[in-house]
Scaffold this motif. Structure first.
Motif, PDB file in Angstrom:
ATOM      1  N   ALA A  49       0.831  -1.209   0.000  1.00  0.00           N
ATOM      2  CA  ALA A  49       0.000   0.000   0.000  1.00  0.00           C
ATOM      3  C   ALA A  49       0.863   1.256   0.000  1.00  0.00           C
ATOM      4  N   GLU A  50       1.968   1.226   0.728  1.00  0.00           N
ATOM      5  CA  GLU A  50       2.886   2.370   0.723  1.00  0.00           C
ATOM      6  C   GLU A  50       3.506   2.550  -0.652  1.00  0.00           C
ATOM      7  N   ASP A  51       3.849   1.441  -1.300  1.00  0.00           N
ATOM      8  CA  ASP A  51       4.409   1.528  -2.648  1.00  0.00           C
ATOM      9  C   ASP A  51       3.381   2.060  -3.635  1.00  0.00           C
ATOM     10  N   PHE A  52       2.118   1.688  -3.442  1.00  0.00           N
ATOM     11  CA  PHE A  52       1.063   2.215  -4.316  1.00  0.00           C
ATOM     12  C   PHE A  52       0.930   3.727  -4.132  1.00  0.00           C
ATOM     13  N   THR A  53       1.099   4.209  -2.914  1.00  0.00           N
ATOM     14  CA  THR A  53       1.097   5.651  -2.675  1.00  0.00           C
ATOM     15  C   THR A  53       2.259   6.320  -3.385  1.00  0.00           C
ATOM     16  N   THR A  54       3.425   5.685  -3.364  1.00  0.00           N
ATOM     17  CA  THR A  54       4.587   6.230  -4.081  1.00  0.00           C
ATOM     18  C   THR A  54       4.330   6.283  -5.577  1.00  0.00           C
ATOM     19  N   ILE A  55       3.687   5.246  -6.115  1.00  0.00           N
ATOM     20  CA  ILE A  55       3.304   5.253  -7.533  1.00  0.00           C
ATOM     21  C   ILE A  55       2.431   6.468  -7.830  1.00  0.00           C
ATOM     22  N   THR A  56       1.444   6.699  -6.972  1.00  0.00           N
ATOM     23  CA  THR A  56       0.543   7.836  -7.160  1.00  0.00           C
ATOM     24  C   THR A  56       1.314   9.143  -7.192  1.00  0.00           C
ATOM     25  N   LYS A  57       2.255   9.309  -6.291  1.00  0.00           N
ATOM     26  CA  LYS A  57       3.039  10.544  -6.223  1.00  0.00           C
ATOM     27  C   LYS A  57       3.881  10.738  -7.486  1.00  0.00           C
ATOM     28  N   ARG A  58       4.417   9.650  -8.033  1.00  0.00           N
ATOM     29  CA  ARG A  58       5.238   9.778  -9.247  1.00  0.00           C
ATOM     30  C   ARG A  58       4.381  10.133 -10.459  1.00  0.00           C
ATOM     31  N   ILE A  59       3.134   9.713 -10.444  1.00  0.00           N
ATOM     32  CA  ILE A  59       2.232  10.032 -11.544  1.00  0.00           C
ATOM     33  C   ILE A  59       1.644  11.420 -11.389  1.00  0.00           C
ATOM     34  N   ASN A  60       1.178  11.717 -10.190  1.00  0.00           N
ATOM     35  CA  ASN A  60       0.362  12.905  -9.950  1.00  0.00           C
ATOM     36  C   ASN A  60       1.123  14.054  -9.321  1.00  0.00           C
ATOM     37  N   GLY A  61       2.271  13.753  -8.713  1.00  0.00           N
ATOM     38  CA  GLY A  61       3.002  14.785  -7.978  1.00  0.00           C
ATOM     39  C   GLY A  61       2.512  14.952  -6.560  1.00  0.00           C
ATOM     40  N   GLY A  62       1.467  14.224  -6.196  1.00  0.00           N
ATOM     41  CA  GLY A  62       0.882  14.270  -4.860  1.00  0.00           C
ATOM     42  C   GLY A  62      -0.031  13.078  -4.683  1.00  0.00           C
ATOM     43  N   THR A  63      -1.012  13.211  -3.825  1.00  0.00           N
ATOM     44  CA  THR A  63      -1.909  12.082  -3.565  1.00  0.00           C
ATOM     45  C   THR A  63      -3.373  12.468  -3.810  1.00  0.00           C
ATOM     46  N   ILE A  64      -3.597  13.356  -4.774  1.00  0.00           N
ATOM     47  CA  ILE A  64      -4.970  13.729  -5.117  1.00  0.00           C
ATOM     48  C   ILE A  64      -5.744  12.494  -5.586  1.00  0.00           C
TER      49      ILE A  64
END
Length: 216
Positions: A182-197
């Motif tokens: 789940a933490e890695d999925f959050t990191t994926i989100t940040k690399r795509i979106n620049g944040g966690t929107i």
């Protein structure tokens, strides 16, 4: 690698006529994932979750830049300090893109129009001349002359898969001993979106995709 099936893809969609929509996207998604080594159920589930969210379930392939004056002042208060300035760009996506993306991401100045030509497109909103050029080299497509290729299913899916691979997101999607997926999925989100929107919506898509692919 096993391709995702029509039934698996339909289970992830809540759009009108999910059968037709899934049929339109099934082959482009499978081809793109195969091309860029998104080749395990865990990788596929994470990729599908993120692209489903980013594109509104594969419906929105170009950045929406049609803003009211009031919204412009809320989103970019420094750029639009007055109603008068905001009115000049309200309801004019091309003019707005040329302003907000000028002189960055490899784009020229506002007058060059690069901001509009290389606005966000594809399942993961590829943005800026520099990124289009890198993607063009990876996909062997002339995206500088034909950027609208990223608004077609094949180009939209391939550009997203290229972005995924080039940002090393496959490695983050893989389960590893001692790591919190789940933490890695959050990191994926940040690399795509620049944040966690939109994090909760992304997680919901991820849970649905893992269940559909048998790794939930």
């Amino acid at each position: 690698m096993s391709d995702i099936t029509l039934d698996q893809l339909k289970r992830l969609l809540t759009v009108p006529d999910p059968d037709a929509h899934a049929q339109q996207w099934l082959n482009p998604l499978n081809h793109a994932m195969a091309e860029w080594s998104i080749d395990t159920p865990y990788r596929q589930a994470a990729f599908l979750a993120q692209t489903l969210h980013e594109s509104g379930q594969f419906r929105y392939l170009s950045e929406n830049l049609n803003y009211s004056a009031q919204r412009l002042r809320q989103v970019w208060p420094a750029r639009f300090p007055s109603d008068e300035k905001a009115q000049q760009y309200a309801g004019n996506p091309e003019k707005l893109a040329s302003l907000i993306y000028a002189d960055r991401l490899g784009n020229g100045n506002e007058a060059s129009g690069d901001g509009w030509s290389f606005r966000g497109r594809g399942l993961i909103q590829l943005t800026g001349r520099e990124n289009y050029e890198r993607c063009a080299q990876g996909l062997q497509l002339d995206l500088l002359k034909q950027p609208d290729l990223l608004q077609e299913p094949e180009g939209a899916a391939r550009s997203a898969a290229w972005f995924w691979w080039s940002n090393k997101l496959n490695e983050l999607a893989d389960p590893k001993p001692g790591r919190d997926l789940a933490e890695d999925f959050t990191t994926i989100t940040k690399r795509i979106n620049g944040g966690t929107i939109g994090m909760q919506a992304r997680i919901e898509y991820w849970d649905k995709a893992k269940a559909a692919l048998g790794v939930g």
